[in-house]
Design an enzyme around this catalytic site. Structure first.
Site, PDB file in Angstrom:
ATOM      1  N   CYS A  85       4.120  -0.235   7.632  1.00 25.61           N
ATOM      2  CA  CYS A  85       3.823  -0.301   6.692  1.00 25.61           C
ATOM      3  C   CYS A  85       2.677   1.057   7.068  1.00 25.61           C
ATOM      4  O   CYS A  85       2.335   2.299   6.095  1.00 25.61           O
ATOM      5  CB  CYS A  85       2.807  -1.526   6.194  1.00 25.61           C
ATOM      6  SG  CYS A  85       4.376  -2.565   5.407  1.00 25.61           S
ATOM      7  N   GLY A  96      -7.748   1.398  20.889  1.00 27.28           N
ATOM      8  CA  GLY A  96      -5.917   0.942  21.668  1.00 27.28           C
ATOM      9  C   GLY A  96      -5.186   2.202  21.344  1.00 27.28           C
ATOM     10  O   GLY A  96      -5.703   3.634  21.441  1.00 27.28           O
ATOM     11  N   LYS A 131       4.109  -4.319  16.986  1.00 28.43           N
ATOM     12  CA  LYS A 131       2.417  -4.938  17.530  1.00 28.43           C
ATOM     13  C   LYS A 131       2.358  -6.360  17.765  1.00 28.43           C
ATOM     14  O   LYS A 131       4.638  -6.564  18.550  1.00 28.43           O
ATOM     15  CB  LYS A 131       1.087  -5.784  16.271  1.00 28.43           C
ATOM     16  CG  LYS A 131       1.607  -6.753  15.568  1.00 28.43           C
ATOM     17  CD  LYS A 131       1.256  -6.680  13.609  1.00 28.43           C
ATOM     18  CE  LYS A 131       1.794  -7.327  13.106  1.00 28.43           C
ATOM     19  NZ  LYS A 131       0.472  -7.374  11.782  1.00 28.43           N
ATOM     20  N   LYS A 162      -2.718  -2.285  -3.113  1.00 25.91           N
ATOM     21  CA  LYS A 162      -2.282  -2.100  -2.023  1.00 25.91           C
ATOM     22  C   LYS A 162      -2.309  -1.473  -1.164  1.00 25.91           C
ATOM     23  O   LYS A 162      -3.116  -1.200  -0.012  1.00 25.91           O
ATOM     24  CB  LYS A 162      -1.145  -2.648  -2.132  1.00 25.91           C
ATOM     25  CG  LYS A 162       0.477  -2.500  -1.047  1.00 25.91           C
ATOM     26  CD  LYS A 162       0.001  -4.204   0.077  1.00 25.91           C
ATOM     27  CE  LYS A 162       0.897  -3.641   1.363  1.00 25.91           C
ATOM     28  NZ  LYS A 162       0.238  -4.886   1.965  1.00 25.91           N
ATOM     29  N   ARG A 196       9.348  -0.434  14.429  1.00 26.86           N
ATOM     30  CA  ARG A 196       8.894   1.246  13.298  1.00 26.86           C
ATOM     31  C   ARG A 196       8.103   1.327  13.529  1.00 26.86           C
ATOM     32  O   ARG A 196       6.951   0.764  13.634  1.00 26.86           O
ATOM     33  CB  ARG A 196       9.259   1.044  11.657  1.00 26.86           C
ATOM     34  CG  ARG A 196      10.861   0.127  11.383  1.00 26.86           C
ATOM     35  CD  ARG A 196      11.019  -0.058  10.235  1.00 26.86           C
ATOM     36  NE  ARG A 196      10.304  -1.467   9.894  1.00 26.86           N
ATOM     37  CZ  ARG A 196      10.821  -2.311   8.765  1.00 26.86           C
ATOM     38  NH1 ARG A 196      10.884  -1.796   7.991  1.00 26.86           N
ATOM     39  NH2 ARG A 196      10.073  -3.345   8.411  1.00 26.86           N
ATOM     40  N   GLU A 239       2.426  -7.705  -1.792  1.00 30.48           N
ATOM     41  CA  GLU A 239       2.363  -8.126  -0.729  1.00 30.48           C
ATOM     42  C   GLU A 239       1.736  -7.682   0.147  1.00 30.48           C
ATOM     43  O   GLU A 239       1.453  -7.431   0.605  1.00 30.48           O
ATOM     44  CB  GLU A 239       3.868  -8.459   0.008  1.00 30.48           C
ATOM     45  CG  GLU A 239       3.777  -9.580   1.208  1.00 30.48           C
ATOM     46  CD  GLU A 239       3.109 -10.850   0.508  1.00 30.48           C
ATOM     47  OE1 GLU A 239       3.736 -11.518  -0.313  1.00 30.48           O
ATOM     48  OE2 GLU A 239       2.146 -11.076   1.629  1.00 30.48           O
ATOM     49  N   PHE A 240       0.466  -9.045   0.928  1.00 26.42           N
ATOM     50  CA  PHE A 240      -0.510  -8.556   1.792  1.00 26.42           C
ATOM     51  C   PHE A 240      -0.167  -9.265   3.034  1.00 26.42           C
ATOM     52  O   PHE A 240      -0.729  -9.105   4.433  1.00 26.42           O
ATOM     53  CB  PHE A 240      -1.469  -9.304   1.479  1.00 26.42           C
ATOM     54  CG  PHE A 240      -2.248  -8.018   0.238  1.00 26.42           C
ATOM     55  CD1 PHE A 240      -2.606  -6.985   0.310  1.00 26.42           C
ATOM     56  CD2 PHE A 240      -2.090  -9.145  -1.184  1.00 26.42           C
ATOM     57  CE1 PHE A 240      -3.166  -6.329  -0.547  1.00 26.42           C
ATOM     58  CE2 PHE A 240      -2.599  -8.337  -2.058  1.00 26.42           C
ATOM     59  CZ  PHE A 240      -2.835  -6.636  -1.568  1.00 26.42           C
ATOM     60  N   LEU A 241       1.347  -9.753   3.699  1.00 24.12           N
ATOM     61  CA  LEU A 241       1.311 -10.198   4.786  1.00 24.12           C
ATOM     62  C   LEU A 241       1.425  -9.466   5.803  1.00 24.12           C
ATOM     63  O   LEU A 241       1.330  -8.693   5.623  1.00 24.12           O
ATOM     64  CB  LEU A 241       2.726 -11.267   4.779  1.00 24.12           C
ATOM     65  CG  LEU A 241       4.201 -10.730   4.329  1.00 24.12           C
ATOM     66  CD1 LEU A 241       4.360  -9.924   5.579  1.00 24.12           C
ATOM     67  CD2 LEU A 241       4.888 -11.801   3.686  1.00 24.12           C
ATOM     68  N   THR A 248       5.940  -2.360  -1.576  1.00 27.45           N
ATOM     69  CA  THR A 248       4.723  -1.294  -1.821  1.00 27.45           C
ATOM     70  C   THR A 248       5.382  -0.016  -2.392  1.00 27.45           C
ATOM     71  O   THR A 248       5.878   0.679  -1.964  1.00 27.45           O
ATOM     72  CB  THR A 248       4.497  -0.980  -0.252  1.00 27.45           C
ATOM     73  OG1 THR A 248       3.789  -2.352   0.264  1.00 27.45           O
ATOM     74  CG2 THR A 248       2.751  -0.652  -0.436  1.00 27.45           C
TER      75      THR A 248
HETATM   76  N1  LIG Z   1       6.818  -5.881   6.362  1.00 26.34           N
HETATM   77  C1  LIG Z   1       5.945  -5.103   6.694  1.00 26.34           C
HETATM   78  O1  LIG Z   1       4.884  -5.516   6.921  1.00 26.34           O
HETATM   79  C2  LIG Z   1       5.183  -5.349   5.025  1.00 26.34           C
HETATM   80  C3  LIG Z   1       4.114  -5.926   4.372  1.00 26.34           C
HETATM   81  C4  LIG Z   1       3.664  -6.096   3.116  1.00 26.34           C
HETATM   82  C5  LIG Z   1       4.593  -5.224   2.057  1.00 26.34           C
HETATM   83  N2  LIG Z   1       5.646  -4.683   2.534  1.00 26.34           N
HETATM   84  C6  LIG Z   1       5.974  -3.498   1.912  1.00 26.34           C
HETATM   85  O2  LIG Z   1       7.941  -4.777   1.212  1.00 26.34           O
HETATM   86  C7  LIG Z   1       8.414  -3.890   1.254  1.00 26.34           C
HETATM   87  C8  LIG Z   1      10.187  -4.688   1.852  1.00 26.34           C
HETATM   88  O3  LIG Z   1       9.404  -4.169   3.384  1.00 26.34           O
HETATM   89  P1  LIG Z   1      10.566  -4.798   4.864  1.00 26.34           P
HETATM   90  O4  LIG Z   1       9.457  -4.603   5.451  1.00 26.34           O
HETATM   91  O5  LIG Z   1      10.654  -6.555   4.546  1.00 26.34           O
HETATM   92  O6  LIG Z   1      11.166  -4.160   4.707  1.00 26.34           O
HETATM   93  P2  LIG Z   1      12.660  -4.569   5.007  1.00 26.34           P
HETATM   94  O7  LIG Z   1      13.902  -3.188   5.338  1.00 26.34           O
HETATM   95  O8  LIG Z   1      12.856  -5.526   6.557  1.00 26.34           O
HETATM   96  O9  LIG Z   1      13.540  -5.279   4.102  1.00 26.34           O
HETATM   97  C9  LIG Z   1      13.896  -4.473   3.058  1.00 26.34           C
HETATM   98  C10 LIG Z   1      16.243  -5.008   2.389  1.00 26.34           C
HETATM   99  O10 LIG Z   1      16.619  -4.733   1.869  1.00 26.34           O
HETATM  100  C11 LIG Z   1      16.880  -4.741   1.135  1.00 26.34           C
HETATM  101  N3  LIG Z   1      17.683  -3.293   0.080  1.00 26.34           N
HETATM  102  C12 LIG Z   1      17.437  -2.814  -0.232  1.00 26.34           C
HETATM  103  N4  LIG Z   1      18.371  -1.578  -1.134  1.00 26.34           N
HETATM  104  C13 LIG Z   1      18.482  -3.461  -1.927  1.00 26.34           C
HETATM  105  C14 LIG Z   1      19.105  -3.159  -3.514  1.00 26.34           C
HETATM  106  N5  LIG Z   1      19.248  -2.105  -4.352  1.00 26.34           N
HETATM  107  N6  LIG Z   1      19.832  -4.351  -3.562  1.00 26.34           N
HETATM  108  C15 LIG Z   1      19.970  -5.455  -2.845  1.00 26.34           C
HETATM  109  N7  LIG Z   1      18.815  -5.436  -1.672  1.00 26.34           N
HETATM  110  C16 LIG Z   1      18.523  -4.263  -1.259  1.00 26.34           C
HETATM  111  C17 LIG Z   1      17.843  -3.960   2.559  1.00 26.34           C
HETATM  112  O11 LIG Z   1      19.143  -4.280   2.221  1.00 26.34           O
HETATM  113  C18 LIG Z   1      16.616  -4.434   3.211  1.00 26.34           C
HETATM  114  O12 LIG Z   1      17.544  -6.264   3.961  1.00 26.34           O
HETATM  115  C19 LIG Z   1       8.096  -2.152   1.489  1.00 26.34           C
HETATM  116  O13 LIG Z   1       7.259  -1.769   0.183  1.00 26.34           O
HETATM  117  C20 LIG Z   1       6.974  -2.687   2.299  1.00 26.34           C
HETATM  118  O14 LIG Z   1       6.499  -1.700   2.279  1.00 26.34           O
HETATM  119  C21 LIG Z   1       6.009  -5.099   4.199  1.00 26.34           C
END
Ligand SMILES: NC(=O)c1ccc[n+]([C@@H]2O[C@H](COP(=O)([O-])OP(=O)(O)OC[C@H]3O[C@@H](n4cnc5c(N)ncnc54)[C@H](O)[C@@H]3O)[C@@H](O)[C@H]2O)c1
Length: 441
Positions: free
Chosen positions: A266, A259, A328, A210, A335, A154-156, A121
């Site tokens: 996010c 709630g 949740k 997003k 977080r 991503e919208f998961l 995002t």
């Molecule tokens: N978690 C969710 O539900 C969700 C849903 C939709 C979108 N997003 C978005 O997706 C993105 C990722 O979220 P997440 O929850 O998966 O994050 P996360 O923190 O769980 O994972 C991010 C990963 O990226 C790795 N990383 C960071 N920099 C790197 C690099 N240069 N090379 C290789 N690896 C690297 C980190 O070590 C970590 O394992 C964010 O922008 C978030 O806002 C998250």
């Protein structure tokens, strides 16, 4: 197709695994060597229902691999997904430095055409930054290998991530290049056999989509929370109100529950980042979202305030059970969880807490390694023993139908503060509980 996924967190690991599941060849890169080593040994860094079996199946089939090797990752995929974190910076803006680092590595090593896909995002304009960084790296190497940059937010939902990825409600592609669009259409064809769910738009609109989605959802939550607080003051029942307004198809029933505030990785950061984007890039104050944030910050204290209203501000000698630490249900993600605020509020007043969560205990242990006054318990029953009241913060299924006789027997007194409105207040009265929930009599 050959695909590299950079970042193996919630989004990257689910994306890589689901793409392998439909037959692609996927290499997942992470800079965290422990994570990659664990994945190679079959240990997942996150809890997500169904993901461990799917990872194991695709690793065994030879379609899913893990690496820390930047060069190998840049060479591998024609499609390079960037799925790294974009945490909030000090000023609330999204920190895109991990995205920039990922793009830089692609530019440093790529030697044939790449479609670079921003799945993280990211604020409007990030695709331009990614393009700039890669161009810079190619120029340093004095090569002009072609590439395209695509936005594919991503919208998961954590807890239902596989279902959301395999059967998406929509797939948003921001794209300004025909070759890249064809690649993305081919990639997502297996995920939309029933009907076309792909929206191709300009890159900036995709980036904004997003944030707009998350900001809208956060707005619904804060709106309902404020109305719940009002309902309490005027003697109404927010559950009845929810049903009354949800029946209007323009409003709908989803995401309309009151709630103890929203958390997670996010909504809080995305609302903040959108406010910041508007202020910095357009000189505009997003008044609605400022209010959404403020209402949510207050709502996270709602359970603590209800406890203090009953037991007073000095909680020394009082002991509380806490069910639910994850932000949740069906995730281990803590977080920005409302549980963190409740724990801080109760400890600050001198109380002690015994907490339990079905899957977030390891996460809690690492967040609170030696927290005085907080005990982490192995079962929900163990957390109840001798407590002056039970507080509930997460809507886990296993909390929804407890054995109330056991709960009453283990608690010091039959008092429940429910931050997720899991039970019917009149039934709870019949069962002999003092039951305090959100926005209901
Ligand atoms: N978690 C969710 O539900 C969700 C849903 C939709 C979108 N997003 C978005 O997706 C993105 C990722 O979220 P997440 O929850 O998966 O994050 P996360 O923190 O769980 O994972 C991010 C990963 O990226 C790795 N990383 C960071 N920099 C790197 C690099 N240069 N090379 C290789 N690896 C690297 C980190 O070590 C970590 O394992 C964010 O922008 C978030 O806002 C998250």
């Amino acid at each position: 197709m050959k695909i590299t996924v950079i970042g193996t967190g919630y989004v990257g690991l689910v994306t890589g695994t689901c793409l392998a599941e439909v037959g692609n060849d996927v290499l997942c890169l992470d800079m965290d060597a422990n994570k990659i080593e664990g994945l190679r040994q079959g240990r997942l860094p996150i809890y997500e229902p169904g993901l461990d079996e799917m990872v194991a199946r695709n690793v065994k089939a030879g379609r899913l691999h893990f690496t820390t090797d930047l060069e190998a990752a840049a060479h591998f995929g024609t499609i390079q997904f960037i799925a790294v974190g974009t945490p909030p910076g000090e000023d609330g803006s999204a920190d895109v430095s991990y995205v920039a680092a990922a793009a830089r590595n692609i530019g440093r090593y790529m030697n044939d055409y790449k479609v670079v896909v921003d799945k993280s995002t990211v604020p409007v304009g990030t695709a331009d930054m990614v393009r700039g960084v890669i161009t810079e790296e190619l120029a340093k190497r004095q090569v002009s290998t072609p590439f395209s940059v695509v936005s594919n937010p991503e919208f998961l939902k954590e807890g239902a991530a596989i279902e959301d990825f395999m059967r998406p409600g929509r797939i948003v592609i921001g794209c300004d290049n025909q070759q890249a669009e064809l690649n993305m259409r081919a990639l997502y064809a297996p995920f939309q056999r029933h009907h076309d769910r792909l929206f191709v738009m300009d890159i900036r609109s995709a980036e904004l989509t997003k944030y707009a989605a998350n900001a809208m959802l956060a707005t619904r939550i804060s709106f309902m929370n404020e109305l719940a607080n009002l309902a309490e003051l005027v003697g109404a029942d927010i559950e009845q109100v929810r049903k009354g307004i949800g029946s209007d198809p323009r409003i709908g029933y989803d995401f309309l529950y009151a709630g103890a505030g929203y958390g997670g990785s996010c909504f809080p950061k995305d609302v903040k980042a959108l406010i910041k984007t508007a202020a910095d890039k357009a000189g505009m104050q997003l008044k609605v979202l400022h209010a959404v944030e403020e209402a949510n910050a207050q709502q996270k204290h709602v359970l603590g305030n209800k406890v203090k209203k009953r037991f007073g501000n000095d909680l020394r000698g009082k002991h509380f059970a806490l069910w639910g630490l994850a932000f949740k249900a069906n995730t281990d993600d803590m977080r920005q969880a409302s549980s963190l605020t409740l724990i801080a509020d109760l400890l600050a007043c001198g109380a002690t807490i015994a907490a339990y969560d079905p899957v977030a205990m390891e996460e809690a242990q690492s967040l609170y390694p030696d927290q005085a006054g907080l005990m982490l318990c192995g079962t929900k029953e163990a957390a109840l023993r001798g407590a002056d009241a039970l507080t509930i913060v997460t809507e886990w299924s296993q909390f929804k139908v407890p054995d109330f006789a056991v709960v009453r027997g283990l608690l010091q007194a039959p008092v429940i503060f429910d931050g997720r409105n899991l039970f019917d207040p009149s039934r709870m009265r019949e069962r002999g509980f003092t039951y305090v929930s959100i926005g209901r009599p």
